[in-house]
Design a protein around this motif. Structure first.
Motif, PDB file in Angstrom:
ATOM      1  N   ALA A   1       0.699  -1.220  -0.056  1.00  0.00           N
ATOM      2  CA  ALA A   1      -0.263  -0.023  -0.098  1.00  0.00           C
ATOM      3  C   ALA A   1       0.828   1.339   0.044  1.00  0.00           C
ATOM      4  O   ALA A   1       2.234   1.246   0.375  1.00  0.00           O
ATOM      5  CB  ALA A   1      -1.014  -0.059   1.180  1.00  0.00           C
ATOM      6  N   SER A   2       0.114   2.464  -0.477  1.00  0.00           N
ATOM      7  CA  SER A   2       0.830   3.840  -0.612  1.00  0.00           C
ATOM      8  C   SER A   2      -0.090   4.632   0.575  1.00  0.00           C
ATOM      9  O   SER A   2      -1.247   4.290   0.499  1.00  0.00           O
ATOM     10  CB  SER A   2       0.866   4.456  -1.634  1.00  0.00           C
ATOM     11  N   HIS A   3       0.545   5.610   1.196  1.00  0.00           N
ATOM     12  CA  HIS A   3      -0.500   6.502   1.791  1.00  0.00           C
ATOM     13  C   HIS A   3      -0.021   7.999   1.872  1.00  0.00           C
ATOM     14  O   HIS A   3       1.218   8.115   1.528  1.00  0.00           O
ATOM     15  CB  HIS A   3      -0.554   5.964   3.439  1.00  0.00           C
ATOM     16  N   ILE A   4      -0.912   8.953   2.135  1.00  0.00           N
ATOM     17  CA  ILE A   4      -0.542  10.120   2.414  1.00  0.00           C
ATOM     18  C   ILE A   4      -1.141  10.628   3.868  1.00  0.00           C
ATOM     19  O   ILE A   4      -2.116  10.365   4.153  1.00  0.00           O
ATOM     20  CB  ILE A   4      -1.278  11.037   1.329  1.00  0.00           C
ATOM     21  N   LEU A   5      -0.084  10.999   4.746  1.00  0.00           N
ATOM     22  CA  LEU A   5      -0.619  11.355   6.024  1.00  0.00           C
ATOM     23  C   LEU A   5      -0.337  12.559   6.352  1.00  0.00           C
ATOM     24  O   LEU A   5       0.633  13.433   6.117  1.00  0.00           O
ATOM     25  CB  LEU A   5       0.598  10.577   7.046  1.00  0.00           C
ATOM     26  N   VAL A   6      -1.451  13.275   6.723  1.00  0.00           N
ATOM     27  CA  VAL A   6      -1.368  14.638   7.292  1.00  0.00           C
ATOM     28  C   VAL A   6      -1.868  14.577   8.542  1.00  0.00           C
ATOM     29  O   VAL A   6      -2.788  13.836   9.270  1.00  0.00           O
ATOM     30  CB  VAL A   6      -2.451  15.322   6.290  1.00  0.00           C
ATOM     31  N   GLU A   7      -1.797  15.662   9.408  1.00  0.00           N
ATOM     32  CA  GLU A   7      -2.267  16.247  10.669  1.00  0.00           C
ATOM     33  C   GLU A   7      -3.893  16.229  10.955  1.00  0.00           C
ATOM     34  O   GLU A   7      -4.634  16.095  11.829  1.00  0.00           O
ATOM     35  CB  GLU A   7      -1.789  17.176  11.477  1.00  0.00           C
ATOM     36  N   GLU A   8      -4.337  17.509   9.752  1.00  0.00           N
ATOM     37  CA  GLU A   8      -5.810  17.676  10.022  1.00  0.00           C
ATOM     38  C   GLU A   8      -6.753  16.756   8.952  1.00  0.00           C
ATOM     39  O   GLU A   8      -6.204  16.730   7.847  1.00  0.00           O
ATOM     40  CB  GLU A   8      -5.830  19.098   9.824  1.00  0.00           C
ATOM     41  N   GLU A   9      -7.858  16.514   9.686  1.00  0.00           N
ATOM     42  CA  GLU A   9      -9.149  15.853   8.843  1.00  0.00           C
ATOM     43  C   GLU A   9      -9.437  16.641   7.511  1.00  0.00           C
ATOM     44  O   GLU A   9      -9.518  16.137   6.476  1.00  0.00           O
ATOM     45  CB  GLU A   9     -10.111  15.485   9.653  1.00  0.00           C
ATOM     46  N   ASP A  10      -9.446  18.030   7.652  1.00  0.00           N
ATOM     47  CA  ASP A  10      -9.891  18.874   6.634  1.00  0.00           C
ATOM     48  C   ASP A  10      -8.945  19.036   5.385  1.00  0.00           C
ATOM     49  O   ASP A  10      -9.415  18.591   4.332  1.00  0.00           O
ATOM     50  CB  ASP A  10     -10.337  20.274   6.995  1.00  0.00           C
ATOM     51  N   LYS A  11      -7.531  18.839   5.956  1.00  0.00           N
ATOM     52  CA  LYS A  11      -6.661  18.673   4.851  1.00  0.00           C
ATOM     53  C   LYS A  11      -6.712  17.392   4.115  1.00  0.00           C
ATOM     54  O   LYS A  11      -6.535  17.147   3.110  1.00  0.00           O
ATOM     55  CB  LYS A  11      -5.201  18.853   5.467  1.00  0.00           C
ATOM     56  N   ALA A  12      -6.722  16.304   4.943  1.00  0.00           N
ATOM     57  CA  ALA A  12      -6.950  15.090   4.287  1.00  0.00           C
ATOM     58  C   ALA A  12      -7.965  14.704   3.548  1.00  0.00           C
ATOM     59  O   ALA A  12      -8.069  14.158   2.213  1.00  0.00           O
ATOM     60  CB  ALA A  12      -7.165  13.786   5.353  1.00  0.00           C
ATOM     61  N   ARG A  13      -9.213  15.470   3.801  1.00  0.00           N
ATOM     62  CA  ARG A  13     -10.395  15.286   2.909  1.00  0.00           C
ATOM     63  C   ARG A  13     -10.349  16.183   1.545  1.00  0.00           C
ATOM     64  O   ARG A  13     -10.622  15.624   0.591  1.00  0.00           O
ATOM     65  CB  ARG A  13     -11.764  15.678   3.540  1.00  0.00           C
ATOM     66  N   GLU A  14      -9.599  16.996   1.775  1.00  0.00           N
ATOM     67  CA  GLU A  14      -9.030  18.142   0.348  1.00  0.00           C
ATOM     68  C   GLU A  14      -8.284  17.280  -0.308  1.00  0.00           C
ATOM     69  O   GLU A  14      -8.547  17.242  -1.586  1.00  0.00           O
ATOM     70  CB  GLU A  14      -8.309  19.186   1.059  1.00  0.00           C
ATOM     71  N   ILE A  15      -7.431  16.685   0.190  1.00  0.00           N
ATOM     72  CA  ILE A  15      -6.575  15.746  -0.827  1.00  0.00           C
ATOM     73  C   ILE A  15      -7.257  14.705  -1.290  1.00  0.00           C
ATOM     74  O   ILE A  15      -6.954  14.200  -2.480  1.00  0.00           O
ATOM     75  CB  ILE A  15      -5.266  15.274   0.134  1.00  0.00           C
ATOM     76  N   TYR A  16      -8.067  14.069  -0.562  1.00  0.00           N
ATOM     77  CA  TYR A  16      -8.923  12.879  -0.963  1.00  0.00           C
ATOM     78  C   TYR A  16      -9.717  13.257  -2.258  1.00  0.00           C
ATOM     79  O   TYR A  16      -9.770  12.717  -3.029  1.00  0.00           O
ATOM     80  CB  TYR A  16      -9.662  12.333   0.113  1.00  0.00           C
ATOM     81  N   GLU A  17     -10.421  14.711  -2.324  1.00  0.00           N
ATOM     82  CA  GLU A  17     -11.193  15.022  -3.471  1.00  0.00           C
ATOM     83  C   GLU A  17     -10.414  15.159  -4.377  1.00  0.00           C
ATOM     84  O   GLU A  17     -10.746  14.901  -5.695  1.00  0.00           O
ATOM     85  CB  GLU A  17     -11.715  16.481  -2.978  1.00  0.00           C
ATOM     86  N   LYS A  18      -8.926  15.812  -4.223  1.00  0.00           N
ATOM     87  CA  LYS A  18      -8.295  16.055  -5.523  1.00  0.00           C
ATOM     88  C   LYS A  18      -7.810  14.580  -6.309  1.00  0.00           C
ATOM     89  O   LYS A  18      -7.755  14.655  -7.349  1.00  0.00           O
ATOM     90  CB  LYS A  18      -6.520  16.552  -4.925  1.00  0.00           C
ATOM     91  N   ILE A  19      -7.551  13.703  -5.248  1.00  0.00           N
ATOM     92  CA  ILE A  19      -7.320  12.118  -6.083  1.00  0.00           C
ATOM     93  C   ILE A  19      -8.489  11.644  -6.727  1.00  0.00           C
ATOM     94  O   ILE A  19      -8.350  11.294  -7.612  1.00  0.00           O
ATOM     95  CB  ILE A  19      -7.131  11.391  -4.819  1.00  0.00           C
ATOM     96  N   LYS A  20      -9.772  11.839  -6.060  1.00  0.00           N
ATOM     97  CA  LYS A  20     -11.072  11.531  -6.655  1.00  0.00           C
ATOM     98  C   LYS A  20     -11.248  12.434  -8.036  1.00  0.00           C
ATOM     99  O   LYS A  20     -11.660  11.664  -9.306  1.00  0.00           O
ATOM    100  CB  LYS A  20     -12.396  11.790  -6.113  1.00  0.00           C
ATOM    101  N   ASN A  21     -10.890  13.524  -8.172  1.00  0.00           N
ATOM    102  CA  ASN A  21     -10.809  14.479  -9.119  1.00  0.00           C
ATOM    103  C   ASN A  21      -9.715  14.245 -10.500  1.00  0.00           C
ATOM    104  O   ASN A  21      -9.628  14.847 -11.190  1.00  0.00           O
ATOM    105  CB  ASN A  21     -10.988  15.900  -8.942  1.00  0.00           C
ATOM    106  N   GLY A  22      -8.963  12.985 -10.021  1.00  0.00           N
ATOM    107  CA  GLY A  22      -7.919  12.475 -10.977  1.00  0.00           C
ATOM    108  C   GLY A  22      -6.573  13.094 -10.915  1.00  0.00           C
ATOM    109  O   GLY A  22      -5.758  12.596 -11.676  1.00  0.00           O
TER     110      GLY A  22
END
Length: 249
Positions: free
Chosen positions: A119-140
């Motif tokens: 597996a690979s992962h992206i680790l951040v401290e804040e949930e909001d930042k994590a959700r922002e990055i997740y949306e970027k991945i969903k958008n390609g």
């Protein structure tokens, strides 16, 4: 090296294949590999000659009669005799194919290859930042590029790649998310004690039973060690009854 082969002679003392082989066996693995080829190594023969010259000089000076040498010799002889006696005691240990097969059948649970994942992962401290990055991945947007840009884990240098791991090696929340999802999945942020992870499952392998052929050498070693320990313990018990032992500690 043929043990009877005469390699050199120093003041009447013969240097043979026995001396050569003993010298090679005394070397560390790296040197043994370098000097221990099939053909005779002249450097080794030269070294044996040099050592024999030192031996001849020591004999001529009577060093073999020194009290200090005699004490060292006695201790060395004692140590070698103990090692030799132990070797003779354990030499009779054998392991049969039937014993190996029975051990395998009786302990099959111990011979399982654990379920694993990559597996690979992206680790951040804040949930909001994590959700922002997740949306970027969903958008390609590219997962590895985002890992290098935002992840706080050292794995960011490899695009978040963690490599292969088995169950029990990662924290529970992370592990549960990996093994609960299919290959190719990018999870929504997963909270652990380290922060928020966006996880990409690269590969998964189910656990399996290892075959007898895959583990027979390991089993044979284990059985042999058990038998050796039993023989050793039995012998020590016999000798304790035979000889007086006084403990001062």
């Amino acid at each position: 090296m043929d043990k009877d082969k005469l390699l050199a002679e120093v003041n009447g003392k013969k240097i043979t294949g026995v001396d050569y082989n003993l010298f090679i066996d005394s070397l560390n693995p790296q040197l043994k590999q370098y000097f221990g080829g099939e053909e005779m190594n002249k450097e080794v023969v030269n070294e044996l000659v040099y050592q024999t010259l030192l031996y001849q000089d020591a004999i001529e000076k009577g060093m073999d009669k020194d009290d200090e040498f005699i004490q060292v010799l006695d201790k060395t002889k004692e140590s070698m005799l103990k090692t030799y006696a132990l070797g003779k005691l354990l030499a009779k240990v054998t392991v049969t194919e039937e014993e190996i097969k029975k051990f395998y059948e009786d302990n099959k649970e111990a011979f399982k290859e654990k379920e694993s994942a990559d597996a690979s992962h992206i680790l951040v401290e804040e949930e909001d930042k994590a959700r922002e990055i997740y949306e970027k991945i969903k958008n390609g947007e590219d997962f590895a590029s985002l890992a290098k840009e935002f992840s706080t884990c050292p794995s960011k240098e490899k695009g978040g790649e963690l490599g292969t791991f088995t169950r029990g090696q990662m924290v529970k929340e992370f592990e549960d998310a990996v093994f609960a999802n299919e290959v190719g999945t990018v999870t929504q942020p997963v909270k652990t004690q380290f922060g928020y992870h966006i996880i990409k499952i690269n590969d998964k392998n189910k656990g399996r039973d290892l075959t007898l052929d895959e583990v027979k050498d390991k089993i044979a070693t284990q059985i042999r060690r058990q038998k050796e320990q039993e023989i050793y313990n039995k012998k020590i018990t016999e000798l304790k009854d035979k000889y007086e032992v006084k403990m001062n500690v």
